[in-house]
Structure formats: C-alpha cells, structure tokens
Design an enzyme around this catalytic site. Structure first.
Site: not given
Length: 246
Positions: A12, A50, A60, A138, A152, A155
């Site tokens: 998403r 597919g 991850v 970010s 956050y 990171a």
C-alpha cells in the site's frame, strides 16, 4: 527481456505507487511485504497470470528472507536488476518516553532492513555487472523530524549514510545506489492516521503549501532505475516542498 524490480513494503501507500509505476513502465515486479494477502491482491491486479508480477512475503529484518527472494527471482526470471528499499515503519513518540525496545524495533525495520537488502542484492547486482538500488529515506533523517519519533528520524539518517557507503563500494561494478527523501506525502494513510487540523498545520509549514505527490516519487524512482542513470550514485534527491533546502 524487461528488467526485474523488487519493491519492499509494496502492499500500500508509496510502495504500491512505486510498484504500479515500474510495472507500467514495463518492468517485471516482485512485490514484497510482510502482509502477503495485501500484496497478492496488488500482484493479481497488475497481472493475474503472474508472468510480470509476483507477490512475496518478506520481513525486511530477516537477511535470509532477502536471500530466499533473490534465489526465487533467479529461478523465475533469471535474476533481479532493481531494488527499491521502501518498507518502513513510522511512529510518533515523545523523545524521553521511547523505550530501548521500541527504538530497536523501529531501527530494525527502517535501517537494518535497508542494510541487509543492500548486502544481499548489492552482491547479486555486482556479480551481474548491473544494478540499481533506490533507498527511500525521509526528511526526518535530515532535519531530525517534526511529526515522527526520534527512533524513526535516527534510522532514516542512517539510511542516508548507508546509501553513500554502498554507493562507494559498488560503483566500479555497474551498480548505483541512491536515496530519495520525501517530505509529507499526499497518501490515504496520512488522512487515516493524522487529524485534519494537523494536516492543515503541516500544509501551512510547507513552503509550496501542499503535501507531496507519491506519483512523483514513483517517477523519480523510474529515473534512478533507468539503464542510462549510471552517472548518478550516492545521491539523495530531496522532494519535500521546500521544507529542507541544502
């Protein structure tokens, strides 16, 4: 044959936008997410047969999961050419109230995940003599964050540094490593989790007056993933509406 791209956190939001853009541009896409059902729905939408889209369940934090994904894509499509490290987790938290366990969780997803993915697929790309790694950073990793927690922001600051380290390591092997650092984005998840009055405040803070376009981030991924993007490596593309200017 078309290039193969692996996108993490593809179920998403921004990951979905990136996956749709790459598939629309002719890439065969491996859609990875910790939630298999959600990412399977997207893969079925893109290509029910597919042949050009496959869903993978992948945590991850687990290096072995990336190794398994690499091997699966070698068997299915002959290998992978592009890695988009998009998966992440953001959490608002007061600085002095973040527990060591909460810190470790957020750093593991956002930073360790990028590190092990770059290790596994960086080596894979180097062996093949071609590869494109795009890390989604970010604004929080550049300015310390305004609406996110310190874990956050820390990171994502680490992601920016890892991008340079891997770019230097892999540059002579035909592999580029770059990052994109978005500011606040116009995504459904934002409106689901942030109060309307807070969104209005954020827009007022942004010099251009609007939230960023996820589709434009996806377009930028396409540029960095291109075969002729060989001269761009170790770069960070700022897309933040003017909130952070170098």
């Amino acid at each position: 044959m078309s290039r193969v791209a692996l996108i993490t956190g593809a179920a998403r939001g921004l990951g979905e936008c990136i996956a749709r853009a790459l598939h629309g541009a002719g890439y065969r896409v491996a859609l990875a997410d910790v939630q298999l059902d959600a990412v399977q729905q997207l893969a079925d939408q893109l290509d029910p047969s597919g042949q050009s889209a496959v869903a993978l369940q992948l945590d991850v934090r687990d290096k072995a999961a990336f190794e398994a994904a690499r091997d699966l894509l070698v068997a299915r499509w002959g290998g992978t050419d592009v890695l988009v490290n998009n998966a992440g987790k953001s959490k608002v938290a007061a600085l002095m109230e973040i527990s060591p366990e909460e810190f470790d969780e957020i750093v593991a997803i956002n930073l360790r995940g990028t590190f092990v993915a770059c290790q596994v697929f960086g080596a894979h790309f180097a062996e093949r003599g071609f590869g494109r790694i795009i890390n989604i950073g970010s604004l929080a990793g550049q300015n310390g964050g305004t609406a996110t927690g310190a874990h956050y922001a820390a990171a994502k600051g680490g992601v920016a540094t890892l991008t340079k380290v891997f770019a230097r390591e892999l540059a002579s092997r035909g592999v580029t490593v770059n990052s994109i650092s978005p500011g606040p984005l116009d995504l459904p998840v934002v409106y689901e989790t942030v109060a309307p009055e807070r969104i209005a405040q954020i827009k007022q803070m942004v010099p251009v007056g609007t939230l960023g376009s996820a589709d434009y981030i996806a377009d930028s991924v396409l540029l960095l993933a291109a075969d002729h993007a060989a001269s761009v490596t170790g770069a960070c593309w700022d897309i933040n509406g003017g909130l952070f200017m170098r």
